[in-house]
Design an enzyme around this catalytic site. Sequence first.
Site, mmCIF file in Angstrom:
data_model
loop_
_atom_site.group_PDB
_atom_site.id
_atom_site.type_symbol
_atom_site.label_atom_id
_atom_site.label_comp_id
_atom_site.label_asym_id
_atom_site.label_seq_id
_atom_site.Cartn_x
_atom_site.Cartn_y
_atom_site.Cartn_z
ATOM 1 N N ASP A 393 11.065 3.840 -0.707
ATOM 2 C CA ASP A 393 11.132 3.627 0.749
ATOM 3 C C ASP A 393 11.327 4.978 1.439
ATOM 4 O O ASP A 393 11.059 6.036 0.844
ATOM 5 C CB ASP A 393 12.264 2.623 1.075
ATOM 6 C CG ASP A 393 12.053 1.865 2.368
ATOM 7 O OD1 ASP A 393 12.336 2.432 3.445
ATOM 8 O OD2 ASP A 393 11.599 0.702 2.334
ATOM 9 N N LYS A 506 4.362 -0.298 2.256
ATOM 10 C CA LYS A 506 5.175 -0.896 3.324
ATOM 11 C C LYS A 506 4.976 -0.036 4.570
ATOM 12 O O LYS A 506 5.332 1.140 4.577
ATOM 13 C CB LYS A 506 6.640 -0.915 2.902
ATOM 14 C CG LYS A 506 7.595 -1.424 3.968
ATOM 15 C CD LYS A 506 9.013 -1.453 3.409
ATOM 16 C CE LYS A 506 10.056 -1.755 4.472
ATOM 17 N NZ LYS A 506 11.409 -1.553 3.948
ATOM 18 N N TRP A 507 4.391 -0.618 5.584
ATOM 19 C CA TRP A 507 3.985 0.105 6.802
ATOM 20 C C TRP A 507 5.012 -0.197 7.898
ATOM 21 O O TRP A 507 5.003 -1.271 8.472
ATOM 22 C CB TRP A 507 2.594 -0.373 7.208
ATOM 23 C CG TRP A 507 1.967 0.304 8.379
ATOM 24 C CD1 TRP A 507 2.367 0.240 9.682
ATOM 25 C CD2 TRP A 507 0.787 1.119 8.365
ATOM 26 N NE1 TRP A 507 1.519 0.958 10.473
ATOM 27 C CE2 TRP A 507 0.535 1.519 9.691
ATOM 28 C CE3 TRP A 507 -0.083 1.561 7.368
ATOM 29 C CZ2 TRP A 507 -0.549 2.315 10.044
ATOM 30 C CZ3 TRP A 507 -1.162 2.354 7.726
ATOM 31 C CH2 TRP A 507 -1.373 2.733 9.048
ATOM 32 N N ASP A 508 5.870 0.771 8.162
ATOM 33 C CA ASP A 508 6.999 0.555 9.073
ATOM 34 C C ASP A 508 6.675 1.088 10.472
ATOM 35 O O ASP A 508 5.719 1.842 10.669
ATOM 36 C CB ASP A 508 8.222 1.278 8.477
ATOM 37 C CG ASP A 508 9.549 0.713 8.950
ATOM 38 O OD1 ASP A 508 9.552 -0.128 9.856
ATOM 39 O OD2 ASP A 508 10.588 1.129 8.394
ATOM 40 N N MET A 509 7.489 0.720 11.441
ATOM 41 C CA MET A 509 7.325 1.173 12.832
ATOM 42 C C MET A 509 8.670 0.939 13.497
ATOM 43 O O MET A 509 9.114 -0.191 13.573
ATOM 44 C CB MET A 509 6.230 0.311 13.472
ATOM 45 C CG MET A 509 5.684 0.834 14.761
ATOM 46 S SD MET A 509 6.771 0.509 16.121
ATOM 47 C CE MET A 509 6.303 -1.124 16.596
ATOM 48 N N ASP A 578 15.907 -6.747 8.742
ATOM 49 C CA ASP A 578 16.798 -5.852 7.996
ATOM 50 C C ASP A 578 18.073 -6.577 7.585
ATOM 51 O O ASP A 578 18.854 -6.064 6.798
ATOM 52 C CB ASP A 578 17.161 -4.631 8.860
ATOM 53 C CG ASP A 578 16.046 -3.594 8.845
ATOM 54 O OD1 ASP A 578 15.174 -3.672 7.956
ATOM 55 O OD2 ASP A 578 16.044 -2.720 9.723
HETATM 56 C C1 DGJ Z 1 13.412 0.023 8.873
HETATM 57 C C2 DGJ Z 1 13.031 -0.993 7.833
HETATM 58 O O1 DGJ Z 1 13.171 -2.277 8.340
HETATM 59 C C3 DGJ Z 1 13.896 -0.794 6.592
HETATM 60 O O2 DGJ Z 1 13.584 -1.770 5.644
HETATM 61 C C4 DGJ Z 1 13.685 0.591 6.058
HETATM 62 O O3 DGJ Z 1 12.365 0.719 5.581
HETATM 63 C C5 DGJ Z 1 13.964 1.611 7.127
HETATM 64 N N1 DGJ Z 1 13.251 1.341 8.341
HETATM 65 C C6 DGJ Z 1 13.635 3.000 6.644
HETATM 66 O O4 DGJ Z 1 13.771 3.944 7.617
#
Ligand code: DGJ
Length: 763
Positions: A393, A506-509, A578
């Site tokens: 991650d 896993k593509w986060d924002m 989260d």
């Molecule tokens: C927010 C995501 O929801 C978390 O699971 C994790 O990937 C963090 N960002 C990492 O900065």
Amino acid sequence: MPTAARIQPRYQNPAALGHDTVQFSGSQKAAKVSGRIHVDPEARRFRLTGKNMEYQLQVNPDGELLHLYWGKPVGNFDPKLLPHHKTHLTSWQNQLDVMPREMPDFGRGDNRTPAVQITTPSGQVTSRFRYKGHRVIQGKPSPEGLPGLYADRKSDAQTLVITMRDEVTNLDMELFYTVFRDQDVIVRSARLTNNSGEPVKIDKLASFAADFDPADYQLLKLSGSWARERQEERMDLKQGAINISSRVGASGHEHNPFVALLSPNTTEETGDVYGVSLVYSGSFSAEAEQNRNRYTRLVMGLNPASFEWTLAPGESFQTPEAVGVFSAQGLGGMSRALHKAYKKHLIRGEWQDKPRPILLNSWEAAFFDLNHDKLVRFAEEAKAMGVDLVVVDDGWFGDKYPRNDGTSGLGDWMANPEKFPRGMDGLAEEINALGLDFGIWVEPEMVNPNSELYEKHPDWVIHQPGRDRTEMRHQLVLDLGRKEVQDYIIESMSRLLESGRVKYVKWDMNRTMTEIGSAGLPPDRQKETQHRYMLGLYRVMETLTQRFPGVLWEGCAGGGGRFDPGMLAYFPQTWTSDNSDGPSRLRIQAGTVRAYPPMTMGAHVTDVPNTIIGRTTSLKFRFHVAMAGNLGLELDPTKLSGEEKAEIRRYLEFYRQIRHIVQDGEYHLLSSPADRSIAGNWPALAYVLPDQSEALVFAYQLQADAWGTTAPSVKLKGLDPEAAYRVSGIDDPVSGAFLMNVGLNPKLQGDYDSEIYHVKKIA
Ligand code: DGJ
């Protein structure tokens, strides 16, 4: 680089699917039935049928398009019997204000919220869209540049396209309606074309609008916040308007782009429900308005508060799609219908029906404190427990600006050489050698001002000249409306994936937009920034998912801040929240599964006390909650005792045996965690395979009860009453009728206890 075997084509040009536009004329007398779309030229009427649903429209003598009916199939009826014909009007109201209108325009006496509003160069805001023609096409055209539902075969779906014209401005508005042979959904969108010689401004162009007869309605919505996403709420509608929306560039944690209208008497299993879900991941709005005569209008689409579009002569603008779903079997029926449509006609690609890997994610295991050796140790332990894939991650990247916390590195998508001297490929190689797949976290839409990317391209972020650039989590939002930004993301992501070793992304924002403007747009188009961003994001996602079809993609936005059908059209799963605290998750997942298939929900078991809530629950309870979704682990496996590891191994083995039921089963809520009565202490749900051969029952107890004295039996739903079933933990077979009418009585003890039953039909 893996070969780009194309997944289902996303764009099907309506013209390529055939059929010219026709007009009703005196010579067309006989009703024409084209499969599921019935056109009656004499009555100037359209009847569209799903599996158990009907949608009817009519063109009145003035050319207005009326919304006649939506609900259980009723066939032909005399529209004069509809309530607006009897509504007494004073001089304060004209007919339009009570007519059931399909795509209400603005400024002619309908005082309710419009679905379409434009401004001409001379400043006129009135429009009158009248029927011009229609065509029926086989199959399902896709909205250009946007995610949408698809039909694998032309014979699976039919689409009615009605063209409406405003004579004064020379604007044509095409309304698309698709019905599927095997579904109870209607997919709608609109496309506006400027046939005049002057530009016009689109102030509002909704994807969905419908008027409902006078009655009491409730609005169901999925609202919340970070770590408390998609809490199901029902509220009474009164005279006035309710607006459920997001306006800062993501569908958001606060409200989901899904609402339903229902009667106050509707239950989980009985009563009519009308759901509308928007296939879009940016700012949206859903308006429910009850007017003075108690007619209710539902309008959903791009949020006009954060949108405007200049349509030049000859150009067209297409809205996102909205999916209307009708159920006469209560909320449960609606959820099942929506899941079915999304599993079959929205989610696509290699992972659509494939069992999803059980993964171990490094975030709550180590946060930013990562390095090669630590990840390899995680992988060794994970392998021994039965995990399939290890995900690195946040924290693995950045060279000049190493990503050791949230303040730097975003935008620089190369491995940090100190933490990962062998790079990501070297790490992946070692993890692969253990027999595990490798996955990676990215947040490509963002940049930290402390980054090489920002040093080079400070104008690539969303901003307004002369104003501060507000940072959130120390980061700024890249301007994805710009082609060069899209290309940078496509190329940097492709470099990460081209070795073929990364099997999961896993593509986060992690933030919303502020000071919303683009250096790539002229002053009069600044309000186009948000939608152009979304179109750019979809181009990036389309390109990458087509280029790397074998990769499993998971969407994420600070937990579940962008859990919507737009993302699911590209990424078949989304990180739900989260917050992985079991009791909190029960409510978050119950709200999510109201509109989205269970396997789309990333659900991880994390350590205790929970990092967000501070609560401690047993490993068993945490697993039993997470197994109702797409199971993963997110804890440091090197800190587990031998006993805990053995216990986890057993849960993973069990999940592997039952995950097809989570994926393919039909959802039945047996007892809601949101229920405020005593029963709410014992949430329960079931997934039942469509052929009723297998089911999974999840039963939970939140607070300890005096020897279960008030715990209700868990009565199943959806089984074959005649069949004999074997239930895990029960010696003798029992009938489906017994399970549904008498039910199971799990022995739940203490706070946060749970049981899962695997129910199997005896052949
Ligand atoms: C927010 C995501 O929801 C978390 O699971 C994790 O990937 C963090 N960002 C990492 O900065």
